[in-house]
Each structure stands twice: as structure tokens, then as C-alpha cells.
Design an enzyme around this catalytic site. Structure first.
Site, PDB file in Angstrom:
ATOM      1  N   SER A  73      -9.165 -12.966  30.244  1.00 19.61           N
ATOM      2  CA  SER A  73      -7.886 -13.202  29.371  1.00 19.61           C
ATOM      3  C   SER A  73      -6.844 -12.199  29.280  1.00 19.61           C
ATOM      4  O   SER A  73      -6.554 -11.483  30.123  1.00 19.61           O
ATOM      5  CB  SER A  73      -8.183 -14.156  28.110  1.00 19.61           C
ATOM      6  OG  SER A  73      -6.851 -14.786  27.556  1.00 19.61           O
ATOM      7  N   HIS A  94     -11.311 -22.200  29.188  1.00 15.76           N
ATOM      8  CA  HIS A  94     -10.850 -20.880  29.431  1.00 15.76           C
ATOM      9  C   HIS A  94     -11.965 -20.062  29.075  1.00 15.76           C
ATOM     10  O   HIS A  94     -11.817 -18.673  29.387  1.00 15.76           O
ATOM     11  CB  HIS A  94      -9.732 -20.756  28.300  1.00 15.76           C
ATOM     12  CG  HIS A  94      -8.949 -19.355  28.341  1.00 15.76           C
ATOM     13  ND1 HIS A  94      -8.178 -19.084  29.440  1.00 15.76           N
ATOM     14  CD2 HIS A  94      -8.839 -18.542  27.403  1.00 15.76           C
ATOM     15  CE1 HIS A  94      -7.782 -18.084  29.196  1.00 15.76           C
ATOM     16  NE2 HIS A  94      -7.859 -17.519  28.105  1.00 15.76           N
ATOM     17  N   ASP A 146      -8.124 -25.322  32.905  1.00 17.64           N
ATOM     18  CA  ASP A 146      -7.858 -24.500  31.939  1.00 17.64           C
ATOM     19  C   ASP A 146      -6.670 -24.903  30.960  1.00 17.64           C
ATOM     20  O   ASP A 146      -5.668 -24.681  31.528  1.00 17.64           O
ATOM     21  CB  ASP A 146      -7.706 -23.111  32.396  1.00 17.64           C
ATOM     22  CG  ASP A 146      -7.797 -21.940  31.277  1.00 17.64           C
ATOM     23  OD1 ASP A 146      -7.391 -22.253  30.056  1.00 17.64           O
ATOM     24  OD2 ASP A 146      -8.058 -20.819  31.494  1.00 17.64           O
TER      25      ASP A 146
END
Length: 266
Positions: free
Chosen positions: A96, A246, A217
Site C-alpha cells: 500500500s 487489500h 480490492d
């Protein structure tokens, strides 16, 4: 400086091998998020783990709001850790926001990085005229309002959505690390991340990248992975995992780890 940052950000080095592999977690987790991934790599790599300065496992006194208004502060931390450990070449796995931190670090110090493995990465979360990031500004603002109004309720609602797959253990783990964060820090960092736009610098990345995305996601549409592949400046590949969510390192480690291993060997 070197020992200070290693202590402050809970830097740990594990494993055997000559090659260095760095794992960097995303917002809302800490280095413990990699615990089910590590056994696949510690027999073969010198693995470096650390916590972002915003993580709940780090003393909040180390978080400087003025310093952390953009991602460059996190890039400084990453590079200072690698320098303190005497690392001159490494593989980097970032989840991320840490995927984007790795991208920025590779622009600044390309000689340090052999390959970047980017999990659930996004250069911009907001939609634009010719870009689908996944969120409208009004949606993001409503998320921020929910966080401010009742952090506990927001965490309990957001964690299952982010995990996506029906893996209660992963939801509990993500919930735990979100609750470990101080709510004002979570909100501040979320604003920084969701309002950032790194599309303009992608072409400066010359280090090879492997972009790993799940099939669904809630935070990052599949089109973002293709956008990264087409706009990053080096040789890039996209790997889509047949799972949702995610946080595949929490929800599907046995699926993610082989994908990382294959990326490292190419």
C-alpha cells in the site's frame, strides 16, 4: 542517528543468505503483518523489518505532524535505516503506502534497489478526468468524518471491508493494529495518503517492478495496477492473485508468498 532510528522504528534483521529483502507494511498495520510470510524467506534472505513512524507499535512521541505532511519523511526513514544497516543493494516489498514510499526511494537512490515488489499500490486514490483511482472526494471526506466521529465504530466497519476475504483471523489482526494507532495520527496519515498524487513521478522509476494485486480490492481497483505497469519507467509486470482484499499478506499468505518468490527470481 543510526542507532536512534533503528530503536525508534523497531528495526529487526532475521534470516540467512547474502541477499537483502526488505518488508515494509502499510498504514493501519505494523511489521507483525508479515509474520505468516516470513518463513518462506528467512532461510534464503537477510530480511529487514521495521515499523512506519505512524504505526501503533512506535512511540507516538516520534511522530512529528509537521514532518509527515507528505511521504518524503517516510522515504527519509527508509533510506536512513538501510544506510544504518550498511545495505548497498536490496529487494524491496512494500504494501500500500509503503509501495509508493519504495517508488520514491528508488528515484532518489536507484542503485540501492534490485527490484520493487508493490502490493496493493496506488499513486492516487481519488478519481480524475482520465484516471480511476476508486474514490470521489466526497467519499473520502465522509470516511474522515466517520473516523473523527467514532474511531472504534469506523475500525470495526472498515477492517472487514479492507480484508475482503472471509478470514476472521485476518480481520482480528487488522482490527488490533488499527486500534493500536492513536486516532489523530491515523486520521492525519490517512489524509496525507488519500490526498497524495504521485502519478507525475512514475516515469522516473527505472528499477524493475512487480505489481501484485488481488482480484478485488476495495481500496485499489484493478485498473490502477495496469496504470502503474504502463507508467512506471522500468520493466514492469502485474500479478493478479485469485483472492479478495487489500491485505493478502494477512488473508492469503500461502498465495502471496509464492508470488513474491517468483517475482524475486525473475
Amino acid at each position: 542517528m543510526s542507532s536512534l532510528i533503528l530503536d525508534a522504528l523497531n528495526v529487526r534483521v532475521q534470516g540467512e543468505g547474502d541477499k537483502v529483502l526488505v518488508f515494509a507494511h502499510g498504514v493501519g498495520t505494523d511489521q507483525s503483518a508479515w509474520q505468516r510470510i516470513l518463513p518462506f524467506f528467512t532461510p534464503y534472505y537477510r530480511v529487514i523489518l521495521f515499523d512506519l513512524v505512524c504505526a501503533g507499535s512506535v512511540n507516538p512521541d516520534h511522530f512529528n505532524f509537521r514532518r509527515c505532511t507528505n511521504l518524503e519523511a517516510y522515504v527519509d526513514d527508509l533510506l536512513n535505516i538501510l544506510d544504518a544497516l550498511g545495505v548497498d543493494r536490496c529487494f524491496y516489498v512494500g504494501h500500500s503506502v509503503s509501495a509508493m514510499i519504495g517508488i520514491l526511494a528508488s528515484i532518489r537512490r536507484p542503485e540501492l534497489f534490485i527490484k520493487l515488489i508493490l502490493i496493493g499500490a496506488s499513486p492516487r486514490f481519488l478519481n480524475d478526468e482520465d484516471y480511476h483511482g476508486g474514490f470521489e472526494q466526497e467519499e473520502i471526506e465522509s470516511v474522515f468524518q466517520a473516523m473523527e466521529a467514532n474511531y472504534e465504530a469506523w475500525v470495526n466497519g472498515f477492517a472487514p471491508l479492507a480484508v475482503g476475504a472471509d478470514v476472521p483471523l485476518a480481520v482480528r489482526e487488522f482490527t488490533r493494529t488499527l486500534f493500536n494507532m492513536r486516532p489523530d495520527i491515523t486520521l492525519f496519515v490517512s489524509r496525507t495518503v488519500f490526498n497524495s498524487d504521485l502519478r507525475g513521478i512514475l516515469g522516473l522509476v527505472k528499477v524493475p517492478c512487480c505489481i501484485i494485486q488481488t482480484s478485488k480490492d476495495v481500496s485499489v481497483p484493478a485498473s490502477v495496477a495496469e496504470y502503474l505497469k504502463n507508467h512506471l519507467g522500468g520493466e514492469n509486470t502485474v500479478v493478479t492473485l485469485s483472492t479478495e482484499g487489500h491485505l493478502p499478506h494477512l488473508s492469503a499468505p500461502a498465495m502471496l508468498a509464492p508470488a513474491i518468490k517468483r517475482a524475486l527470481s525473475r
